[in-house]
Design a protein around this motif. Sequence first.
Motif, PDB file in Angstrom:
ATOM      1  N   GLY B 131       0.786  -1.229   0.000  1.00 33.97           N
ATOM      2  CA  GLY B 131       0.000   0.000   0.000  1.00 33.97           C
ATOM      3  C   GLY B 131       0.816   1.276   0.000  1.00 33.97           C
ATOM      4  N   PRO B 134       6.207   4.158  -3.971  1.00 35.07           N
ATOM      5  CA  PRO B 134       7.666   3.949  -4.000  1.00 35.07           C
ATOM      6  C   PRO B 134       8.423   4.932  -3.110  1.00 35.07           C
ATOM      7  N   GLU B 152      15.895   5.946 -14.613  1.00 35.43           N
ATOM      8  CA  GLU B 152      14.572   5.911 -13.987  1.00 35.43           C
ATOM      9  C   GLU B 152      13.484   5.942 -15.048  1.00 35.43           C
ATOM     10  N   GLU B 154      13.761   4.841 -18.041  1.00 31.27           N
ATOM     11  CA  GLU B 154      13.767   3.538 -18.720  1.00 31.27           C
ATOM     12  C   GLU B 154      12.964   2.501 -17.918  1.00 31.27           C
ATOM     13  N   VAL B 155      13.172   2.513 -16.601  1.00 30.22           N
ATOM     14  CA  VAL B 155      12.450   1.549 -15.760  1.00 30.22           C
ATOM     15  C   VAL B 155      10.954   1.832 -15.795  1.00 30.22           C
ATOM     16  N   ARG B 156      10.602   3.092 -15.759  1.00 36.64           N
ATOM     17  CA  ARG B 156       9.174   3.443 -15.793  1.00 36.64           C
ATOM     18  C   ARG B 156       8.528   2.991 -17.087  1.00 36.64           C
ATOM     19  N   GLU B 158       9.591   0.522 -18.946  1.00 35.92           N
ATOM     20  CA  GLU B 158       9.569  -0.941 -18.960  1.00 35.92           C
ATOM     21  C   GLU B 158       8.361  -1.475 -18.195  1.00 35.92           C
ATOM     22  N   ASN B 159       8.046  -0.793 -17.098  1.00 35.42           N
ATOM     23  CA  ASN B 159       6.988  -1.305 -16.223  1.00 35.42           C
ATOM     24  C   ASN B 159       5.750  -0.427 -16.169  1.00 35.42           C
ATOM     25  N   HIS B 160       5.549   0.357 -17.213  1.00 32.43           N
ATOM     26  CA  HIS B 160       4.429   1.304 -17.187  1.00 32.43           C
ATOM     27  C   HIS B 160       3.100   0.592 -16.977  1.00 32.43           C
ATOM     28  N   TRP B 161       3.015  -0.640 -17.454  1.00 29.23           N
ATOM     29  CA  TRP B 161       1.777  -1.400 -17.364  1.00 29.23           C
ATOM     30  C   TRP B 161       1.404  -1.691 -15.908  1.00 29.23           C
ATOM     31  N   ALA B 162       2.395  -1.618 -15.009  1.00 28.41           N
ATOM     32  CA  ALA B 162       2.077  -1.837 -13.602  1.00 28.41           C
ATOM     33  C   ALA B 162       1.763  -0.536 -12.882  1.00 28.41           C
ATOM     34  N   PHE B 163       2.158   0.579 -13.506  1.00 27.78           N
ATOM     35  CA  PHE B 163       1.940   1.852 -12.838  1.00 27.78           C
ATOM     36  C   PHE B 163       0.689   2.560 -13.337  1.00 27.78           C
ATOM     37  N   GLU B 164       0.073   1.982 -14.374  1.00 25.36           N
ATOM     38  CA  GLU B 164      -1.119   2.631 -14.939  1.00 25.36           C
ATOM     39  C   GLU B 164      -2.285   2.573 -13.972  1.00 25.36           C
TER      40      GLU B 164
END
Lengths: 420, 164
Positions: B131, B134, B152, B154-156, B158-164
């Motif tokens: 909960g 980051p 940073e 690049e990582v975002r 790469e993982n944008h699908w988890a932060f949407e």
Amino acid sequence: MDDLISDLPQSILESILTRLPIRDAVKTSILSRKWRYKWASITELVFDDECVSSSHDGNVVEQSLVKFITRALFLHHGPIHKFQVSTCYLQSCPDIDQWILFLSRDSDVRELILKLGEDEWVRLPSCLFNCKKLTHLDLSCCELDPPPRFKGFSCLRSLSLHRVLVAADAIENLIWSCPLLENLALSYFDDSLAITIRAPNLKYLYMEGDFTDIFLENTPLLLSLSVVMYMADDVAEHFELEQSSNCNFVKFLTRVPHLVSLAGRAYFAKYLSIGDDPGPLPITFDHLKIIELFEVSFEDMKEVLVLLRLITSSPNLEEFSISAGESTSPAEAPDSLDIWERECPADWTFKQLKVVKMTDVNGIPHEMDLVKFLLGSSPVLKTMTISPSTYFKHDRMVMLIELLRFRRASSEAEIIFLQE
Amino acid sequence: MSSSPPPSSAAASPSCPKKMIALRSSDGETFEIEEAAALQSKTLENMIDEDCAGTPIPLPNVTGKILAKVVEFCSKHAEPGVDDESLRAWDAEFVNVEQATVFDYILAANFLEIPTLLNLTCNVVADMIRGKTPDEIRKFFNIKSIFSPEEEEEVRRENHWAFE
């Protein structure tokens, strides 16, 4: 304070990350350079609707979820031991096939759980059967078609099929070809099913649905059995007319002598009562500790006889729960009412029986005879709880007066009458 | 009723003391633990089998302060007749300690292979992460993020699908 978490051994970090929803686990990638791929080697991947933002549009959710799972799998490296997808949004989509293909290629996967939407049943690809190391398979709302050359899952311990479209002989073969199977749950198949179960190591069996026949041909080690048997009323009558004199009770239960727990609901008692009464059984269920029978028809003498035979073959019974169902046959003639005196072994005692629960009681003669028998033969009884049915036909006071007179073998027994 | 003697129980009678195992921490302190409690640790179980139980078993990875608490945990979990609810409450109190100590417990549980303690402490850390954003996680655990802005980004991506 130092950073104590980032340098924990990878195995511990994976254990911690596995306890988080997968979305939170993936988000740790942004914490620092060290953390970028710590999530990517966890061995358990559990996906559900919480992975993506909610939306009133089911299609949007479906697309987001497909994207999430596919990206996660692509970035993941290392073995995957558990793969679970639980969602009602995924309809038939080619992505599911690809995920299973991906899993089956490395075939490290041990636990596979797919609980999908009820609208359109996904037909699972045949590469599923290449997952040789499966120990745990749990499928819901899909279609299964084992290929003819399939030799079975040699490591499978637990199988659960709920609302799965599959042919009866295919299930039987599947069960038979998994020699280590200990735990089996089968529920809600599309059509009425007659099924034979051969599983020499099976310990726990749960069945719920429209079964016309269940034959436990080879389950000698069974410890726990739970059956909810539905039947359309007209099927039930049709069944009675067709049946030969073979007694279902004998056929069903005498092959599971090590049973510790037995639970039956809906038409189970009726199913057992079909066929001729076998008389006192030649075997006893020495290990049977818990019996739960629901929706027993106390006005049907055959069902009452099944009940009587069952409990008088279970000398070590500890807990007994029973509820009365609505009457399905006309009331029996009075001369059947002395079966308790006639058929129960003389001096029978339940040496371990401590708890009895009776629900939906109507106060009819066979029920009262059961109560009288239990009270008189249970020297260590602690509680007997009686809840009357909402359709109680007789005067409750009359029933209570009758109950008061019954001899009690246990001086410690409490009779608890529950008003609603 | 037969007249054979009653079966021997796990609990000791006064004339037969329970077997105690001696442990030595990294800083030289010695502790005694009942065998039943020691068996919660797979590491100790193996060592006891090898019959090294004469001299104190050296545990170079665990300090006296932590070892004392681990002994307390194992003893509690080996106690007969404790109901699940009270044990859960006791466990919750046990891990109600500062962050650094929780990590010490994790490392000790890992080294000594105590599944119950490892499970408990991993759950605690997972609860600390769950909960939080980051930034909140970094602050809580004092994680230094040494990403360059490009990394940073690049990582975002790469993982944008988890932060949407």
